[in-house]
Design a protein around this motif. Structure first.
Motif, PDB file in Angstrom:
ATOM      1  N   ARG A 252       0.836  -1.190   0.000  1.00 42.57           N
ATOM      2  CA  ARG A 252       0.000   0.000   0.000  1.00 42.57           C
ATOM      3  C   ARG A 252       0.879   1.251   0.000  1.00 42.57           C
ATOM      4  O   ARG A 252       2.093   1.155   0.212  1.00 42.57           O
ATOM      5  N   PRO A 253       0.300   2.442  -0.230  1.00 36.20           N
ATOM      6  CA  PRO A 253       1.109   3.665  -0.262  1.00 36.20           C
ATOM      7  C   PRO A 253       1.819   3.920   1.062  1.00 36.20           C
ATOM      8  O   PRO A 253       1.224   3.788   2.127  1.00 36.20           O
ATOM      9  N   SER A 254       3.093   4.260   0.975  1.00 42.98           N
ATOM     10  CA  SER A 254       3.862   4.633   2.165  1.00 42.98           C
ATOM     11  C   SER A 254       4.156   6.130   2.198  1.00 42.98           C
ATOM     12  O   SER A 254       4.352   6.705   3.257  1.00 42.98           O
ATOM     13  N   ILE A 255       4.184   6.754   1.024  1.00 40.35           N
ATOM     14  CA  ILE A 255       4.372   8.206   0.931  1.00 40.35           C
ATOM     15  C   ILE A 255       3.405   8.737  -0.126  1.00 40.35           C
ATOM     16  O   ILE A 255       3.285   8.174  -1.210  1.00 40.35           O
ATOM     17  N   ILE A 271      -6.357  16.254  -5.281  1.00 44.66           N
ATOM     18  CA  ILE A 271      -6.206  14.879  -5.760  1.00 44.66           C
ATOM     19  C   ILE A 271      -5.026  14.245  -5.015  1.00 44.66           C
ATOM     20  O   ILE A 271      -3.897  14.718  -5.105  1.00 44.66           O
ATOM     21  N   PRO A 272      -5.269  13.159  -4.264  1.00 37.40           N
ATOM     22  CA  PRO A 272      -4.159  12.457  -3.593  1.00 37.40           C
ATOM     23  C   PRO A 272      -3.336  11.660  -4.606  1.00 37.40           C
ATOM     24  O   PRO A 272      -3.893  11.000  -5.492  1.00 37.40           O
ATOM     25  N   VAL A 273      -2.026  11.732  -4.472  1.00 35.77           N
ATOM     26  CA  VAL A 273      -1.113  11.081  -5.401  1.00 35.77           C
ATOM     27  C   VAL A 273      -0.172  10.157  -4.630  1.00 35.77           C
ATOM     28  O   VAL A 273       0.383  10.543  -3.607  1.00 35.77           O
ATOM     29  N   VAL A 274      -0.022   8.931  -5.134  1.00 42.56           N
ATOM     30  CA  VAL A 274       0.909   7.973  -4.524  1.00 42.56           C
ATOM     31  C   VAL A 274       2.319   8.278  -5.020  1.00 42.56           C
ATOM     32  O   VAL A 274       2.575   8.327  -6.227  1.00 42.56           O
ATOM     33  N   LYS A 275       3.244   8.488  -4.095  1.00 38.37           N
ATOM     34  CA  LYS A 275       4.645   8.763  -4.448  1.00 38.37           C
ATOM     35  C   LYS A 275       5.523   7.528  -4.259  1.00 38.37           C
ATOM     36  O   LYS A 275       6.485   7.332  -5.001  1.00 38.37           O
ATOM     37  N   LYS A 276       5.208   6.713  -3.256  1.00 39.41           N
ATOM     38  CA  LYS A 276       6.003   5.533  -2.979  1.00 39.41           C
ATOM     39  C   LYS A 276       5.142   4.477  -2.302  1.00 39.41           C
ATOM     40  O   LYS A 276       4.206   4.807  -1.579  1.00 39.41           O
ATOM     41  N   CYS A 277       5.477   3.215  -2.561  1.00 43.67           N
ATOM     42  CA  CYS A 277       4.714   2.100  -1.987  1.00 43.67           C
ATOM     43  C   CYS A 277       5.620   1.245  -1.108  1.00 43.67           C
ATOM     44  O   CYS A 277       6.847   1.236  -1.278  1.00 43.67           O
ATOM     45  N   GLY A 278       5.016   0.530  -0.196  1.00 47.31           N
ATOM     46  CA  GLY A 278       5.802  -0.328   0.678  1.00 47.31           C
ATOM     47  C   GLY A 278       4.923  -1.376   1.338  1.00 47.31           C
ATOM     48  O   GLY A 278       3.688  -1.343   1.240  1.00 47.31           O
ATOM     49  N   CYS A 279       5.556  -2.343   1.977  1.00 46.65           N
ATOM     50  CA  CYS A 279       4.854  -3.402   2.688  1.00 46.65           C
ATOM     51  C   CYS A 279       4.532  -2.910   4.098  1.00 46.65           C
ATOM     52  O   CYS A 279       5.432  -2.731   4.928  1.00 46.65           O
ATOM     53  N   ILE A 280       3.247  -2.671   4.350  1.00 44.83           N
ATOM     54  CA  ILE A 280       2.798  -2.051   5.599  1.00 44.83           C
ATOM     55  C   ILE A 280       1.767  -2.964   6.253  1.00 44.83           C
ATOM     56  O   ILE A 280       1.025  -3.687   5.584  1.00 44.83           O
ATOM     57  N   SER A 281       1.691  -2.904   7.561  1.00 45.44           N
ATOM     58  CA  SER A 281       0.748  -3.725   8.302  1.00 45.44           C
ATOM     59  C   SER A 281      -0.664  -3.462   7.835  1.00 45.44           C
ATOM     60  O   SER A 281      -1.088  -2.316   7.676  1.00 45.44           O
ATOM     61  N   GLY A 282      -1.425  -4.541   7.597  1.00 43.45           N
ATOM     62  CA  GLY A 282      -2.787  -4.401   7.105  1.00 43.45           C
ATOM     63  C   GLY A 282      -3.783  -3.981   8.166  1.00 43.45           C
ATOM     64  O   GLY A 282      -3.522  -3.943   9.330  1.00 43.45           O
TER      65      GLY A 282
END
Length: 282
Positions: A252-255, A271-282
């Motif tokens: 999911r998005p991290s930044i 408008i929200p924009v995804v800059k970076k993704c990572g493995c985050i607790s669900g």
């Protein structure tokens, strides 16, 4: 004696470490092997058999040659036997129409010896009809062995940008996804995704223009597990008495960040924009 002379010639060709490509004897061929499969039954209950070729490496007992590539450190890189083109066919089954991807030709590819990149991948649609069309849908192939500035393993050669094209068919159009760019990424990564809006230059002027925003998406998977948070510990030993259960991480998005502009109604739109993704607790 002839075998010894041939081996000596090959060793001499690579002994100085300056040659990255050499012609050497090989014992393999990349061929199209035909397999026949029962795919189901058609609406009349007749069996539907399909010849589904596959790419296979076989040993050739005669003398042949192929290129053996090496990296800069002289590590041997073996080529892959992959389809060089496909065709998409449709068969009517009792459960409904089903599409099959059939390899048409196979060849050794040496792109695995190089850095991750987009490679041509031709697919034929609607064969033997006036709608027949070949599309280079692309594929990502190559080596990835790097890490980013925080130590994230970037070992996956994946598509990071696609586009959708349309081709006509007897029922209208078919949407085909085409790979535009490949990159070495983590198992969970940001994928380019564009959205279009209409914006005004400012609230006092009625003129509008199109604004394209790459809002991004998170794609991929996460294999790591987030340990549960300890709620109470033993005062003497420090052992955890009870805690939240461990949870599997989610891609999911991290930044992220917000992009603001004035829409056609003269209001500020965010408008929200995804800059970076990572493995985050669900």
């Amino acid at each position: 004696m002839q075998v010894l002379l041939l081996v000596s010639a090959v060793l001499f060709a690579v002994s100085d470490g300056k040659i990255n490509q050499t012609m050497v004897p090989c014992k393999t061929l990349c061929i199209t092997a035909n397999d026949k499969h029962l795919e189901g039954y058609d609406p009349t209950l007749s069996p539907v058999f399909l010849h589904k070729p596959r790419c296979a490496v076989i040993y050739n007992m005669e003398s042949c040659y192929y290129r053996r590539h090496t990296h800069g450190d002289d590590t041997e890189c073996q080529p892959l036997c992959l389809p060089s083109s496909y065709k998409i066919i449709t068969r009517q089954l009792r459960t409904g129409p089903r599409e099959f991807t059939i390899p048409e030709d196979c060849q050794f590819t040496y792109s695995v010896c190089k850095q991750c990149k987009r490679q041509s991948n031709i697919v034929k649609f609607f064969e033997s009809s006036r709608y027949e069309k070949e599309v280079d849908v692309g594929r990502c192939i190559g080596s990835c062995n790097g890490v980013d500035h925080v130590g994230t393993d970037l070992s996956h050669c994946v598509s990071v940008e696609n586009e959708t094209i349309s081709i006509p068919n007897p029922n209208g159009i078919t949407a085909v996804s085409v790979i535009k760019q490949c990159s070495c990424e983590a198992s969970c990564y940001r994928f380019s995704y564009l959205e279009a809006f209409l914006e005004r230059n400012d609230s006092n002027h009625p003129a509008v223009q199109e604004k394209i925003i790459d809002v991004g998406r998170c794609v991929g998977s996460c294999n790591n597990v987030i340990p549960g948070k300890c709620l109470s510990r033993d005062k003497k030993t420090g052992a955890c008495l009870y805690s939240f259960s461990a949870r599997r991480a989610v891609c999911r998005p991290s930044i992220g960040e917000d992009v603001r502009f004035i829409n056609v109604d003269g209001k500020i739109m965010t408008i929200p924009v995804v800059k970076k993704c990572g493995c985050i607790s669900g």
